[in-house]
Write an enzyme that holds these catalytic residues in place. Structure first.
Site, short mmCIF file in Angstrom:
data_model
loop_
_atom_site.label_atom_id
_atom_site.label_comp_id
_atom_site.label_asym_id
_atom_site.label_seq_id
_atom_site.Cartn_x
_atom_site.Cartn_y
_atom_site.Cartn_z
CE LYS A 1 -4.39 1.02 0.55
NZ LYS A 1 -5.44 0.22 -0.07
N GLY B 1 -20.59 5.88 4.15
CA GLY B 1 -19.90 6.28 2.98
C GLY B 1 -20.29 6.05 1.64
P1 NAD Z 1 -14.59 6.74 -2.03
O1 NAD Z 1 -13.50 7.86 -1.89
O2 NAD Z 1 -15.25 6.62 -3.46
O3 NAD Z 1 -15.69 7.05 -1.08
C1 NAD Z 1 -15.71 7.37 0.49
C2 NAD Z 1 -16.91 7.82 0.91
O4 NAD Z 1 -16.91 7.96 2.23
C3 NAD Z 1 -17.32 9.39 0.31
O5 NAD Z 1 -18.66 9.39 0.00
C4 NAD Z 1 -16.75 10.08 1.65
O6 NAD Z 1 -17.62 11.28 1.59
C5 NAD Z 1 -17.39 9.43 2.50
N1 NAD Z 1 -16.57 9.52 3.99
C6 NAD Z 1 -15.34 9.82 4.37
N2 NAD Z 1 -15.26 9.86 5.36
C7 NAD Z 1 -16.45 9.71 6.29
C8 NAD Z 1 -16.96 9.59 7.47
N3 NAD Z 1 -15.97 9.75 8.50
N4 NAD Z 1 -18.15 9.50 7.62
C9 NAD Z 1 -19.04 8.93 6.46
N5 NAD Z 1 -18.45 8.86 5.40
C10 NAD Z 1 -17.44 9.36 5.08
O7 NAD Z 1 -13.81 5.88 -1.49
P2 NAD Z 1 -14.13 4.25 -1.96
O8 NAD Z 1 -13.48 3.80 -2.98
O9 NAD Z 1 -15.63 3.99 -1.90
O10 NAD Z 1 -13.49 3.30 -0.78
C11 NAD Z 1 -14.23 3.34 0.38
C12 NAD Z 1 -13.41 2.40 1.60
O11 NAD Z 1 -13.58 1.13 0.90
C13 NAD Z 1 -11.73 2.67 1.84
O12 NAD Z 1 -11.67 2.27 3.25
C14 NAD Z 1 -11.28 1.90 0.77
O13 NAD Z 1 -9.84 1.68 1.29
C15 NAD Z 1 -12.09 0.44 0.63
N6 NAD Z 1 -12.14 -0.26 -0.36
C16 NAD Z 1 -12.31 0.19 -1.79
C17 NAD Z 1 -12.39 -0.48 -2.80
C18 NAD Z 1 -12.74 -0.29 -3.97
O14 NAD Z 1 -12.88 -0.83 -5.04
N7 NAD Z 1 -12.85 1.26 -4.29
C19 NAD Z 1 -12.02 -1.94 -2.56
C20 NAD Z 1 -11.88 -2.43 -1.16
C21 NAD Z 1 -11.89 -1.38 -0.12
#
Ligand code: NAD
Length: 370
Positions: free
Chosen positions: A77, A177
């Site tokens: 990472k 989120g």
């Molecule tokens: P993203 O940036 O597209 O979305 C994140 C969302 O969370 C946004 O809507 C943001 O406003 C919201 N957010 C941030 N802090 C917050 C809080 N304290 N309370 C409520 N909402 C909050 O990110 P993503 O790609 O959807 O990833 C989200 C999580 O999932 C991360 O932990 C990431 O590491 C994990 N993840 C993502 C993927 C992927 O395919 N994108 C895969 C596995 C894990």
């Protein structure tokens, strides 16, 4: 010396690299945790408040996730310090700088994560030719646009509900989120009859016990607005999402959002962890004691990395979706079967499965973790 190795255990990390280039304000950390199964794949997280410890924990989660998913990749990472919403030219300079700094670290393949996207991966590809999560024009499968992780979560929900006493149709879902993971998880679950009753983003929580229109809410989010700009529903503060009564609670935002001090506020029957390390161990133990099933991150959210690894091998989007469904169903079944037979914590059962696979891969290598 001791402090430098504070994260070290039998699995890793193999390397921690700190990157500093004052001329462009570049500060970043790469953790290559374990590459016994192959070069590590993991996202670049861009945020103003990231740390080396968070980077290590996320890298370890990738080692376990990639091993559990049976990929020929280890875990790594990178975290990049900065506001992801900074002017595009400044962000491009930082991402290109990071790629150049890591040009020779072939054990790490760049991927997108919070704060970075397919355009960032295109810049990395242009600089050093080693990234996944690329735009379609460069042979990428747009995993966030198609919702690869949300698709996986919907399959995990199917399997998990065999171990709960309620059906998916009519189940009340709350998502913390509403980004790439959260909104697609909502879409695929709604297609199976679940009802989204609340969604939160960094600006607040939207609540409607009668059910939210997932398609309209996603459209609104795609314009850059917040869930609290939605015309209907009650608007609450950001952390009110923790208190809403539901059947399935999905964290899809940041690490450690549920901990010992707030876990008692959750009123749900099933948790499926979309985000990485969203709960502390103490919180997971407390939920287990209350009989709330909690499917751990590296089992539930592997859809994105499976898609990325398949993109790296040149597979099609349809093949990636099929593989995600198959692998996530199989893994959830295996983990939840151990939980139900032995009363183990789901995370312990998942760890046992993943660590056994990492150890096996290490056994084939002269040096073990690198
Ligand atoms: P993203 O940036 O597209 O979305 C994140 C969302 O969370 C946004 O809507 C943001 O406003 C919201 N957010 C941030 N802090 C917050 C809080 N304290 N309370 C409520 N909402 C909050 O990110 P993503 O790609 O959807 O990833 C989200 C999580 O999932 C991360 O932990 C990431 O590491 C994990 N993840 C993502 C993927 C992927 O395919 N994108 C895969 C596995 C894990």
């Amino acid at each position: 010396m001791d402090d430098l190795f504070r994260f070290a255990d039998e699995l890793g990390p193999a390397k921690i690299i700190h990157i500093h280039e004052p001329s462009i304000g570049l500060r970043a950390v790469l953790v290559v945790d374990n590459v016994a199964a192959g070069p590590s794949i993991g996202g670049v997280r861009m945020a103003p408040d990231v740390s080396t410890e968070e980077c290590f924990r996320l890298a370890r989660a990738m080692t376990l996730k990639n091993a559990a998913a049976g990929l020929s990749h280890g875990g790594g990472k990178a975290v990049l310090y900065g506001d992801p919403k900074m002017p595009r030219a400044d962000k491009e300079r930082l991402v290109r700088g990071l790629a150049c700094a890591l040009r020779d670290v072939h054990e790490y393949i760049f991927g997108p994560d919070m704060g970075t996207d397919e355009e960032c991966m295109a810049w990395v590809k242009d600089e050093i030719g080693r990234s996944v999560g690329l735009p379609c024009e460069l042979g990428g499968i747009p995993l966030d646009k198609i919702g690869a992780t949300g698709w996986g979560i919907s399959h995990v929900a199917d399997v998990a509900l065999r171990y709960c006493d309620f059906p998916l149709a009519g189940a009340r879902v709350v998502i913390q989120g509403f980004g790439a993971v959260g909104k697609h998880a909502a879409r695929f679950l709604a297609a199976k009859g679940a009802i989204l009753v609340a969604a939160a983003d960094s600006r607040g929580t939207l609540y409607d016990p009668g059910g939210l229109d997932v398609a309209l809410l996603s459209e609104l989010k795609d314009t850059g607005k917040s869930v609290i700009d939605f015309p209907t529903g009650e608007k609450l503060d950001r952390d009110a999402v923790i208190d809403i009564d539901c059947d399935i609670w999905i964290p899809a935002a940041r690490p450690d959002v549920i901990h010992e001090d707030n876990v008692s506020r959750l009123k749900t029957r099933l948790v499926i962890q979309g985000a990485n390390i969203p709960f502390t161990q103490g919180a997971e133990k407390a939920l287990h004691a209350r009989g709330v099933l909690c499917v751990p991150d590296f089992i539930a959210n592997a859809g994105g990395v499976i898609c990325a690894a398949m993109e790296y091998q040149g597979a099609s989007q349809a093949a990636a979706f099929e593989t995600i469904a198959e692998k996530l169903r199989q893994n959830s079944e295996e983990v939840l079967e151990r939980v139900s037979k032995n009363g183990m914590l789901p995370r312990d059962a998942a760890m046992a499965l993943a660590v056994a696979r990492v150890r096996k891969a290490m056994g084939y290598r002269r040096w073990g973790i690198f």
